[in-house]
Scaffold this motif. Structure first.
Motif, PDB file in Angstrom:
ATOM      1  N   ASN A  73       5.364 -15.880  10.876  1.00 48.15           N
ATOM      2  CA  ASN A  73       4.520 -15.746  12.062  1.00 48.15           C
ATOM      3  C   ASN A  73       5.346 -15.580  13.336  1.00 48.15           C
ATOM      4  O   ASN A  73       4.910 -14.920  14.285  1.00 48.15           O
ATOM      5  N   ALA A  74       6.525 -16.170  13.367  1.00 52.58           N
ATOM      6  CA  ALA A  74       7.371 -16.052  14.552  1.00 52.58           C
ATOM      7  C   ALA A  74       7.870 -14.620  14.741  1.00 52.58           C
ATOM      8  O   ALA A  74       8.107 -14.184  15.871  1.00 52.58           O
ATOM      9  N   LYS A  75       8.035 -13.904  13.637  1.00 53.85           N
ATOM     10  CA  LYS A  75       8.528 -12.528  13.699  1.00 53.85           C
ATOM     11  C   LYS A  75       7.408 -11.498  13.614  1.00 53.85           C
ATOM     12  O   LYS A  75       7.679 -10.295  13.630  1.00 53.85           O
ATOM     13  N   TYR A  76       6.163 -11.961  13.524  1.00 54.36           N
ATOM     14  CA  TYR A  76       5.032 -11.042  13.387  1.00 54.36           C
ATOM     15  C   TYR A  76       5.266 -10.101  12.198  1.00 54.36           C
ATOM     16  O   TYR A  76       5.114  -8.874  12.307  1.00 54.36           O
ATOM     17  N   ALA A  77       5.610 -10.684  11.067  1.00 52.95           N
ATOM     18  CA  ALA A  77       5.962  -9.868   9.916  1.00 52.95           C
ATOM     19  C   ALA A  77       5.388 -10.445   8.632  1.00 52.95           C
ATOM     20  O   ALA A  77       5.264 -11.673   8.479  1.00 52.95           O
ATOM     21  N   ALA A  78       5.064  -9.550   7.716  1.00 51.68           N
ATOM     22  CA  ALA A  78       4.669  -9.906   6.356  1.00 51.68           C
ATOM     23  C   ALA A  78       5.554  -9.142   5.387  1.00 51.68           C
ATOM     24  O   ALA A  78       6.072  -8.069   5.722  1.00 51.68           O
ATOM     25  N   TYR A  79       5.702  -9.705   4.194  1.00 51.74           N
ATOM     26  CA  TYR A  79       6.625  -9.123   3.217  1.00 51.74           C
ATOM     27  C   TYR A  79       5.977  -9.110   1.839  1.00 51.74           C
ATOM     28  O   TYR A  79       5.112  -9.927   1.530  1.00 51.74           O
ATOM     29  N   LEU A  80       6.450  -8.198   1.021  1.00 48.44           N
ATOM     30  CA  LEU A  80       6.068  -8.186  -0.385  1.00 48.44           C
ATOM     31  C   LEU A  80       7.339  -7.986  -1.201  1.00 48.44           C
ATOM     32  O   LEU A  80       7.904  -6.890  -1.200  1.00 48.44           O
ATOM     33  N   GLN A  81       7.781  -9.049  -1.862  1.00 47.28           N
ATOM     34  CA  GLN A  81       8.912  -8.960  -2.761  1.00 47.28           C
ATOM     35  C   GLN A  81       8.412  -8.555  -4.123  1.00 47.28           C
ATOM     36  O   GLN A  81       7.567  -9.247  -4.706  1.00 47.28           O
ATOM     37  N   MET A  82       8.916  -7.444  -4.629  1.00 45.42           N
ATOM     38  CA  MET A  82       8.448  -6.902  -5.908  1.00 45.42           C
ATOM     39  C   MET A  82       9.610  -6.893  -6.887  1.00 45.42           C
ATOM     40  O   MET A  82      10.606  -6.188  -6.677  1.00 45.42           O
ATOM     41  N   ASN A  83       9.486  -7.682  -7.932  1.00 43.42           N
ATOM     42  CA  ASN A  83      10.503  -7.762  -8.974  1.00 43.42           C
ATOM     43  C   ASN A  83       9.958  -7.219 -10.286  1.00 43.42           C
ATOM     44  O   ASN A  83       8.751  -7.107 -10.464  1.00 43.42           O
ATOM     45  N   SER A  84      10.865  -6.913 -11.197  1.00 43.03           N
ATOM     46  CA  SER A  84      10.478  -6.407 -12.517  1.00 43.03           C
ATOM     47  C   SER A  84       9.462  -5.278 -12.404  1.00 43.03           C
ATOM     48  O   SER A  84       8.421  -5.276 -13.076  1.00 43.03           O
ATOM     49  N   LEU A  85       9.775  -4.327 -11.557  1.00 43.60           N
ATOM     50  CA  LEU A  85       8.839  -3.234 -11.307  1.00 43.60           C
ATOM     51  C   LEU A  85       8.635  -2.378 -12.537  1.00 43.60           C
ATOM     52  O   LEU A  85       9.569  -2.141 -13.317  1.00 43.60           O
ATOM     53  N   LYS A  86       7.404  -1.898 -12.690  1.00 42.38           N
ATOM     54  CA  LYS A  86       7.018  -1.063 -13.815  1.00 42.38           C
ATOM     55  C   LYS A  86       6.617   0.319 -13.295  1.00 42.38           C
ATOM     56  O   LYS A  86       6.199   0.453 -12.143  1.00 42.38           O
ATOM     57  N   PRO A  87       6.679   1.343 -14.142  1.00 42.83           N
ATOM     58  CA  PRO A  87       6.279   2.698 -13.696  1.00 42.83           C
ATOM     59  C   PRO A  87       4.860   2.735 -13.134  1.00 42.83           C
ATOM     60  O   PRO A  87       4.593   3.501 -12.190  1.00 42.83           O
ATOM     61  N   GLU A  88       3.981   1.903 -13.644  1.00 43.70           N
ATOM     62  CA  GLU A  88       2.609   1.884 -13.123  1.00 43.70           C
ATOM     63  C   GLU A  88       2.515   1.267 -11.734  1.00 43.70           C
ATOM     64  O   GLU A  88       1.444   1.287 -11.123  1.00 43.70           O
ATOM     65  N   GLY A  89       3.600   0.769 -11.240  1.00 44.46           N
ATOM     66  CA  GLY A  89       3.650   0.285  -9.866  1.00 44.46           C
ATOM     67  C   GLY A  89       3.889   1.393  -8.852  1.00 44.46           C
ATOM     68  O   GLY A  89       3.883   1.140  -7.648  1.00 44.46           O
ATOM     69  N   THR A  90       4.077   2.608  -9.333  1.00 45.87           N
ATOM     70  CA  THR A  90       4.246   3.752  -8.439  1.00 45.87           C
ATOM     71  C   THR A  90       2.967   3.994  -7.653  1.00 45.87           C
ATOM     72  O   THR A  90       1.896   4.173  -8.244  1.00 45.87           O
ATOM     73  N   ALA A  91       3.082   3.967  -6.322  1.00 48.01           N
ATOM     74  CA  ALA A  91       1.911   4.106  -5.458  1.00 48.01           C
ATOM     75  C   ALA A  91       2.374   4.119  -4.015  1.00 48.01           C
ATOM     76  O   ALA A  91       3.538   3.834  -3.718  1.00 48.01           O
ATOM     77  N   VAL A  92       1.449   4.428  -3.134  1.00 46.21           N
ATOM     78  CA  VAL A  92       1.666   4.181  -1.715  1.00 46.21           C
ATOM     79  C   VAL A  92       1.169   2.767  -1.429  1.00 46.21           C
ATOM     80  O   VAL A  92       0.034   2.427  -1.772  1.00 46.21           O
ATOM     81  N   TYR A  93       2.017   1.957  -0.817  1.00 45.42           N
ATOM     82  CA  TYR A  93       1.684   0.574  -0.507  1.00 45.42           C
ATOM     83  C   TYR A  93       1.338   0.460   0.976  1.00 45.42           C
ATOM     84  O   TYR A  93       2.083   0.944   1.831  1.00 45.42           O
ATOM     85  N   TYR A  94       0.210  -0.195   1.241  1.00 41.72           N
ATOM     86  CA  TYR A  94      -0.302  -0.331   2.595  1.00 41.72           C
ATOM     87  C   TYR A  94      -0.377  -1.803   2.996  1.00 41.72           C
ATOM     88  O   TYR A  94      -0.832  -2.648   2.223  1.00 41.72           O
TER      89      TYR A  94
END
Length: 115
Positions: A73-94
């Motif tokens: 909240n101090a940095k006005y930021a959100a994150y998404l850590q994605m591990n063990s990615l799979k081919p079906e994870g291919t997408a545009v992330y919003y």
């Protein structure tokens, strides 16, 4: 008008990791629920992960145990850590910010999981 800017997408091999970032401005960030969605061409946008203002998180079943949503909240930021990615994870992330009837979207960042 609030603004959300995603970064961190790219090409990664199956099993690899990426960390997406969402930089927010012109909103009271700490009040907002932050969401990550993803969309594949021709399909509906899918909610991947949520973190509410108090820090509670929720994930779609297909990413549980592999993805982690967080916020600073101090940095006005959100994150998404994605591990063990799979081919079906291919997408545009919003990135999405929601507070009551207010909803804001980023422009999206492409994630491609491929050899």
């Amino acid at each position: 008008q609030a603004q959300l800017v995603e970064s961190g997408g790219g090409l990664v091999q199956p099993g690899g990791s990426l960390r997406l970032s969402c930089a927010a401005s012109r909103l009271t960030f700490s009040l907002y629920t932050m969401n990550w969605y993803r969309q594949v061409p021709g399909k509906q946008r899918e909610l991947v992960a949520t973190i509410v203002s108090g820090g509670t998180t929720n994930y779609t079943d297909s990413v549980k145990g592999r993805f982690t949503i967080s916020r600073d909240n101090a940095k006005y930021a959100a994150y998404l850590q994605m591990n063990s990615l799979k081919p079906e994870g291919t997408a545009v992330y919003y990135c999405n910010a929601q507070f009551g009837n207010l909803r804001y979207w980023g422009q999206g960042t492409q994630v491609t999981v491929s050899e």
